[in-house]
Design an enzyme around this catalytic site. Structure first.
Site, PDB file in Angstrom:
ATOM      1  N   HIS A 104      43.411  45.271  46.988  1.00  0.00           N
ATOM      2  CA  HIS A 104      42.745  44.185  47.728  1.00  0.00           C
ATOM      3  C   HIS A 104      43.566  42.921  47.679  1.00  0.00           C
ATOM      4  O   HIS A 104      44.291  42.665  46.715  1.00  0.00           O
ATOM      5  CB  HIS A 104      41.334  43.920  47.178  1.00  0.00           C
ATOM      6  CG  HIS A 104      41.284  43.655  45.710  1.00  0.00           C
ATOM      7  ND1 HIS A 104      41.373  44.656  44.768  1.00  0.00           N
ATOM      8  CD2 HIS A 104      41.190  42.495  45.015  1.00  0.00           C
ATOM      9  CE1 HIS A 104      41.306  44.120  43.564  1.00  0.00           C
ATOM     10  NE2 HIS A 104      41.203  42.803  43.679  1.00  0.00           N
ATOM     11  N   HIS A 106      43.090  38.787  47.901  1.00  0.00           N
ATOM     12  CA  HIS A 106      42.163  37.660  47.824  1.00  0.00           C
ATOM     13  C   HIS A 106      42.626  36.601  48.827  1.00  0.00           C
ATOM     14  O   HIS A 106      43.810  36.231  48.815  1.00  0.00           O
ATOM     15  CB  HIS A 106      42.221  37.004  46.439  1.00  0.00           C
ATOM     16  CG  HIS A 106      41.750  37.860  45.315  1.00  0.00           C
ATOM     17  ND1 HIS A 106      40.493  37.749  44.769  1.00  0.00           N
ATOM     18  CD2 HIS A 106      42.368  38.835  44.609  1.00  0.00           C
ATOM     19  CE1 HIS A 106      40.367  38.604  43.769  1.00  0.00           C
ATOM     20  NE2 HIS A 106      41.488  39.281  43.650  1.00  0.00           N
TER      21      HIS A 106
HETATM   22  P1  AMP Z   1      40.806  41.578  40.829  1.00  0.00           P
HETATM   23  O1  AMP Z   1      40.745  40.902  39.498  1.00  0.00           O
HETATM   24  O2  AMP Z   1      41.975  41.156  41.663  1.00  0.00           O
HETATM   25  O3  AMP Z   1      40.697  43.069  40.666  1.00  0.00           O
HETATM   26  O4  AMP Z   1      39.564  41.053  41.645  1.00  0.00           O
HETATM   27  C1  AMP Z   1      38.343  41.676  41.737  1.00  0.00           C
HETATM   28  C2  AMP Z   1      37.421  40.698  42.410  1.00  0.00           C
HETATM   29  O5  AMP Z   1      36.273  41.398  42.818  1.00  0.00           O
HETATM   30  C3  AMP Z   1      36.958  39.531  41.529  1.00  0.00           C
HETATM   31  O6  AMP Z   1      37.331  38.315  42.154  1.00  0.00           O
HETATM   32  C4  AMP Z   1      35.434  39.700  41.470  1.00  0.00           C
HETATM   33  O7  AMP Z   1      34.771  38.467  41.509  1.00  0.00           O
HETATM   34  C5  AMP Z   1      35.162  40.533  42.704  1.00  0.00           C
HETATM   35  N1  AMP Z   1      33.984  41.406  42.673  1.00  0.00           N
HETATM   36  C6  AMP Z   1      33.517  42.150  41.646  1.00  0.00           C
HETATM   37  N2  AMP Z   1      32.456  42.899  42.034  1.00  0.00           N
HETATM   38  C7  AMP Z   1      32.262  42.619  43.350  1.00  0.00           C
HETATM   39  C8  AMP Z   1      31.324  43.063  44.331  1.00  0.00           C
HETATM   40  N3  AMP Z   1      30.364  43.969  44.047  1.00  0.00           N
HETATM   41  N4  AMP Z   1      31.407  42.544  45.577  1.00  0.00           N
HETATM   42  C9  AMP Z   1      32.351  41.627  45.889  1.00  0.00           C
HETATM   43  N5  AMP Z   1      33.274  41.174  45.018  1.00  0.00           N
HETATM   44  C10 AMP Z   1      33.234  41.659  43.767  1.00  0.00           C
END
Ligand code: AMP
Length: 143
Positions: A104, A106
């Site tokens: 993903h 951001h």
């Molecule tokens: P990463 O640390 O790059 O893997 O980012 C994962 C992101 O997913 C974090 O910014 C979380 O806040 C976000 N996140 C976790 N659970 C969910 C969810 N159910 N829906 C949307 N975002 C989420």
């Protein structure tokens, strides 16, 4: 050697419709929705439809196929949230800050004088997320 993709991660569940999201955009290559713990208002995630753990294991063709969606959503986030600029973040493995092991990007709106909140910090209220999603989707509809 790279670690195998695990299909029980949260984003794979969102892709399969097993968990809800504040959806912004979807095409054959990617799905975009709001981060539930936004570091900035309008913080959006663009995830691959290809089952990849991160940037390191996705097939080059799948990566290049999804990048137009990343750009399309980024433009709509900037426009819809009236941001002055954007930060695009992408983490690879725990040591870098990755917590969900499905590729993903951001997209973080930035305004001068507004600090980012902590990564994966405070859960936003659903009505606030819904309002931000509407703004971004409206910008997307104009693009
Ligand atoms: P990463 O640390 O790059 O893997 O980012 C994962 C992101 O997913 C974090 O910014 C979380 O806040 C976000 N996140 C976790 N659970 C969910 C969810 N159910 N829906 C949307 N975002 C989420």
């Amino acid at each position: 050697m790279s670690i195998a993709y695990a299909p029980d991660n949260i984003f794979a569940k969102i892709l399969r419709g097993e968990l809800p999201c504040h959806k912004i955009y979807e095409d054959d290559t990617a799905l975009a929705f709001l981060d539930i713990m936004p570091r900035a208002d309008g913080h959006t995630l663009v995830i691959s439809k290809a089952p990849a753990r991160n940037l390191l294991d996705i097939a080059p063709a799948d990566l290049s196929a999804m990048m137009p969606a990343v750009q399309k959503v980024a433009r709509a986030v900037k426009e819809g949230m009236q941001a002055e600029g954007l930060l695009v973040d992408q983490f690879n493995e725990s040591v870098s800050g990755q917590t969900i092991f499905h590729l993903h990007f951001h997209i973080l709106p930035r305004w001068s004088g507004v600090e980012l909140r902590p990564h994966a910090g405070i859960m936003a209220k659903p009505e606030i997320l819904a309002a931000h999603a509407e703004k971004i989707k409206a910008a997307l509809a104009q693009s």
